[in-house]
Each structure stands twice: as structure tokens, then as C-alpha cells.
Design an enzyme around this catalytic site. Structure first.
Site, PDB file in Angstrom:
ATOM      1  N   HIS A   7      34.807  -1.878 -23.859  1.00  0.00           N
ATOM      2  CA  HIS A   7      33.578  -0.508 -23.498  1.00  0.00           C
ATOM      3  C   HIS A   7      34.581   1.007 -22.968  1.00  0.00           C
ATOM      4  CE1 HIS A   7      30.196  -2.572 -21.337  1.00  0.00           C
ATOM      5  NE2 HIS A   7      29.018  -1.727 -22.994  1.00  0.00           N
ATOM      6  N   SER A  33      31.580  -9.044 -23.699  1.00  0.00           N
ATOM      7  CA  SER A  33      30.401  -9.159 -23.144  1.00  0.00           C
ATOM      8  C   SER A  33      30.135  -9.001 -21.759  1.00  0.00           C
ATOM      9  CB  SER A  33      29.346  -9.622 -24.041  1.00  0.00           C
ATOM     10  OG  SER A  33      28.270  -9.525 -23.465  1.00  0.00           O
ATOM     11  N   SER A  34      28.937  -7.837 -21.492  1.00  0.00           N
ATOM     12  CA  SER A  34      29.133  -8.237 -19.740  1.00  0.00           C
ATOM     13  C   SER A  34      28.386  -8.970 -19.170  1.00  0.00           C
ATOM     14  CB  SER A  34      27.522  -6.758 -19.694  1.00  0.00           C
ATOM     15  OG  SER A  34      28.225  -5.743 -20.477  1.00  0.00           O
ATOM     16  N   ARG A  35      27.745 -10.104 -20.090  1.00  0.00           N
ATOM     17  CA  ARG A  35      27.178 -10.690 -19.894  1.00  0.00           C
ATOM     18  C   ARG A  35      28.137 -11.689 -19.941  1.00  0.00           C
ATOM     19  NH1 ARG A  35      22.731  -9.167 -23.682  1.00  0.00           N
ATOM     20  NH2 ARG A  35      20.771  -9.228 -22.837  1.00  0.00           N
ATOM     21  N   GLU A  74      30.431  -2.453 -32.252  1.00  0.00           N
ATOM     22  CA  GLU A  74      30.681  -3.996 -33.754  1.00  0.00           C
ATOM     23  C   GLU A  74      30.236  -5.059 -33.628  1.00  0.00           C
ATOM     24  OE1 GLU A  74      33.844  -3.604 -36.906  1.00  0.00           O
ATOM     25  OE2 GLU A  74      32.480  -1.968 -37.985  1.00  0.00           O
ATOM     26  N   GLN A  88      22.527  -3.679 -34.640  1.00  0.00           N
ATOM     27  CA  GLN A  88      21.986  -1.966 -33.439  1.00  0.00           C
ATOM     28  C   GLN A  88      22.734  -1.526 -34.223  1.00  0.00           C
ATOM     29  OE1 GLN A  88      21.467  -1.136 -28.897  1.00  0.00           O
ATOM     30  NE2 GLN A  88      23.624  -1.252 -29.108  1.00  0.00           N
ATOM     31  N   LEU A 100      30.773  -2.628 -17.196  1.00  0.00           N
ATOM     32  CA  LEU A 100      31.910  -1.848 -18.906  1.00  0.00           C
ATOM     33  C   LEU A 100      33.046  -3.191 -18.249  1.00  0.00           C
ATOM     34  CD1 LEU A 100      32.310   1.795 -17.996  1.00  0.00           C
ATOM     35  CD2 LEU A 100      30.667   0.308 -19.529  1.00  0.00           C
TER      36      LEU A 100
HETATM   37  O1  PAF Z   1      24.281  -1.783 -26.722  1.00  0.00           O
HETATM   38  C1  PAF Z   1      24.156  -1.467 -25.464  1.00  0.00           C
HETATM   39  O2  PAF Z   1      24.536  -1.252 -24.176  1.00  0.00           O
HETATM   40  C2  PAF Z   1      22.712  -0.355 -25.470  1.00  0.00           C
HETATM   41  O3  PAF Z   1      21.535  -1.165 -26.728  1.00  0.00           O
HETATM   42  C3  PAF Z   1      22.220   0.606 -25.669  1.00  0.00           C
HETATM   43  C4  PAF Z   1      23.173   1.307 -26.617  1.00  0.00           C
HETATM   44  C5  PAF Z   1      23.305   1.468 -24.533  1.00  0.00           C
HETATM   45  C6  PAF Z   1      21.089   1.180 -25.087  1.00  0.00           C
HETATM   46  O4  PAF Z   1      20.439   0.956 -24.047  1.00  0.00           O
END
Ligand code: PAF
Length: 307
Positions: free
Chosen positions: A58, A210-212, A173, A178, A54
Site C-alpha cells: 500500500h 497482502s493484508s491477509r 497489480e 480488479q 496497510l
Molecule cells: O483492493 C482493495 O483493497 C479493495 O478491493 C478496494 C479497491 C479498496 C475496494 O474496497
């Protein structure tokens, strides 16, 4: 379970004392019982689905959920069915203890952190085959470059919605496509939940959180803000240039940066996610980009026109 419902189990289940009263739920049965209890008490439920690791992005979703719902559940689950690249799944950052601490500090009611076996008994391949109807929004961009990705996202989010029965669910967003796909899933599956999109959070230098980002080398991290810089500059440029020229200038600028390669950049109608050729085609137009920074795949987007 009584202990779980009144919060005692959080203390027993967690080794770190500052998890406050947050409940940690590991099994589907416990989650169903917890949710049943909340519903019987008339509590509205906000759900924030995450894959953990996180960051402040998040936490902005969590903060909003906490301000709008008496009960907030955050799921922390790295969903294997949405990864089409095994290395990406293996290297995805995992930081459960840090995540739990941050969520407790944010006053979350419960964390749902199941194992893969708990979510997919017998393994993902053993699940009953169900093709989600996700519309054309799932076929372009991420859908094209990550085959099966959105079926996997729909599978896990649908399951989380069935188990947590949220009144509201919160999504960032940054993953603009997604959100559109999840809206289509909710409609086609007849699930009653309000989908709440939350704005992108950025580092001071503009990089979308981003977590990445944790996987970037220091040098790549220094270069990565070029993505947002090029996008932002192109909004001004778009006022006096067409869609094609705007597209090309973004791709050229980013591709010119060492270690960076644009996988796709598409300028689309924000509602259909289909490409536009003229700015006049839609009142709401968004540019969605995916860039490889070394081996790390980063996504971002920007609005060119907004109603
Ligand atoms: O956005 C994400 O982190 C993922 O795609 C989600 C919505 C938690 C589904 O695994």
C-alpha cells in the site's frame, strides 16, 4: 470545517501526536467540502483506495501518489459489499491507529475513514439497486469464485470516485483482475480519472504482500512463498513447454505443499482476461492464481509474455 481545511482538525481528531498535518475525515459531507476546497485551489487529487491493515505494498502506492499529486487522499474502509463470505469479512484485519500513523509519516494530505453507515446509509441492502456493466473481465476467475465480489468493488470504488473526484487513482497489480474490472467500470460510468497500476511488492522470500498475510500461522507463512516460487520457475519452464503443461506444473507443485490448495490458476490474455491455449495467441499473457493456505485465501500473478 475551516479547522478541517487548514489541518487543525487532524490534531483534534487524533489522539496520537505524530499524525502531523494529516486530516482525518469521517463523513461524506466533510469529504465533499474538503475536495471542493482542493479543486477551487487548483490542486490535483490522487486517491489510493484501501481496506486498511496497510503494508509496504500500500505504501508504495501512497508514495507514488504523493510524488504525483499535491493532494493525496487515502480511503480506509473495509467494504462489506465485496465480501461474499461473512467469516472473511469478520476476520479481515483492522488496524486503524497503525494505518493512520503510517499514512501521516508518508505525508498523505487526508484519510477518509468512514463508517459503514456513512457509506451506505440504512445499510448496504438499503442502497438503490445498480448493476455495473463490468464486461467479461468480471465473470472469470475471482468473478466465478466470489459471486457478487466485483459488483461490490465497483460500487465502493465508484462512490469513492464520485466523492473524492480524483485526477488519478492508484491500485496494486496483485489484484490484476480488479484493475481490469475498475477500468471497465470507469468507462461504462463515464468517470474521468486516470487509473494507475502499481507493481506487486513482495517480502524478501517472494510472498506477495497482502493484508491477509497477517492471518497466516507461522508455519503457513513459512510455506506460502511456494506460490511465487512455483510461478517464477514456471516462466522459465514456459519457454520450452505449452500453456497446458505450464499450468499443470504450477498446480501440481503448489498442491503438493501441506495445507495449500490451488482454487484456480488461469493463464489468460492480460487485456481480456480470457484463457489462452497457445503462447502465440497474445503478446501479453499473465497467470493468475488463488491458493488457500489453510483458511487464508492468497492471490498472486505473474507475466509469461509482456509487450
Ligand atoms: O483492493 C482493495 O483493497 C479493495 O478491493 C478496494 C479497491 C479498496 C475496494 O474496497
Amino acid at each position: 470545517m475551516t479547522a478541517l481545511l487548514n489541518g487543525e482538525m487532524s490534531v483534534a481528531a487524533c489522539r496520537v501526536p505524530n499524525y502531523k498535518n494529516m486530516i482525518i475525515i469521517r463523513t461524506v459531507a466533510e469529504l465533499e467540502e474538503f475536495v471542493g476546497h482542493q479543486k477551487r485551489n487548483g490542486n490535483q487529487i490522487g486517491l489510493v483506495p484501501t481496506m486498511g491493515a496497510l503494508h509496504a505494498g500500500h505504501l508504495s502506492l501512497v508514495e507514488r501518489a504523493v510524488s504525483e499529486n499535491p493532494c493525496v487522499i487515502v480511503s480506509v474502509f473495509v467494504n462489506p459489499t465485496q465480501f461474499n463470505n461473512p467469516t472473511d469479512l469478520a476476520t479481515y484485519p483492522r488496524k486503524e491507529e497503525d494505518d493512520f500513523r503510517l499514512l501521516a509519516e508518508a505525508c498523505v494530505t487526508a484519510v477518509f475513514a468512514p463508517s459503514v453507515e456513512e457509506m451506505y446509509p440504512g445499510g448496504p441492502a438499503a442502497q438503490p439497486r445498480h448493476e455495473f456493466r463490468l464486461g467479461t473481465a468480471a465473470e472469470v476467475m475471482e468473478g466465478k469464485y466470489r459471486p457478487g465480489h466485483f459488483q461490490g468493488v465497483a460500487q465502493v470504488v465508484c462512490r469513492l470516485f464520485q466523492l473524492a473526484r480524483p485526477d488519478r487513482a492508484y491500485f496494486g497489480e496483485k489484484d490484476f483482475q480488479q484493475i481490469a474490472v475498475i477500468r471497465n467500470m470507469v468507462e461504462s460510468e463515464g468517470i474521468r480519472v486516470e487509473i494507475i497500476p502499481c507493481p506487486i511488492k513482495r517480502a524478501d522470500d517472494g510472498l506477495a504482500l497482502s493484508s491477509r498475510n497477517a492471518l497466516l500461522t507461522p508455519e503457513q507463512r513459512r510455506l506460502a512463498p511456494e506460490i511465487h516460487r512455483a510461478l517464477k520457475e514456471s516462466v522459465e519452464y514456459s519457454k520450452s513447454h505449452g500453456v497446458r503443461a505450464t499450468h499443470d506444473t504450477v498446480v501440481e507443485q503448489i498442491d503438493a505443499v501441506p495445507q495449500m490448495r490451488v482454487e484456480y490458476f488461469e493463464i489468460v490474455d492480460a487485456r481480456t482476461l480470457l484463457p489462452v491455449e497457445e503462447w502465440e495467441e497474445s503478446p501479453w499473457i499473465v497467470g493468475c492464481i488463488t491458493v488457500y493456505c489453510g483458511e487464508v485465501r492468497l492471490i498472486d500473478n505473474i507475466a509469461y509474455r509482456k509487450p
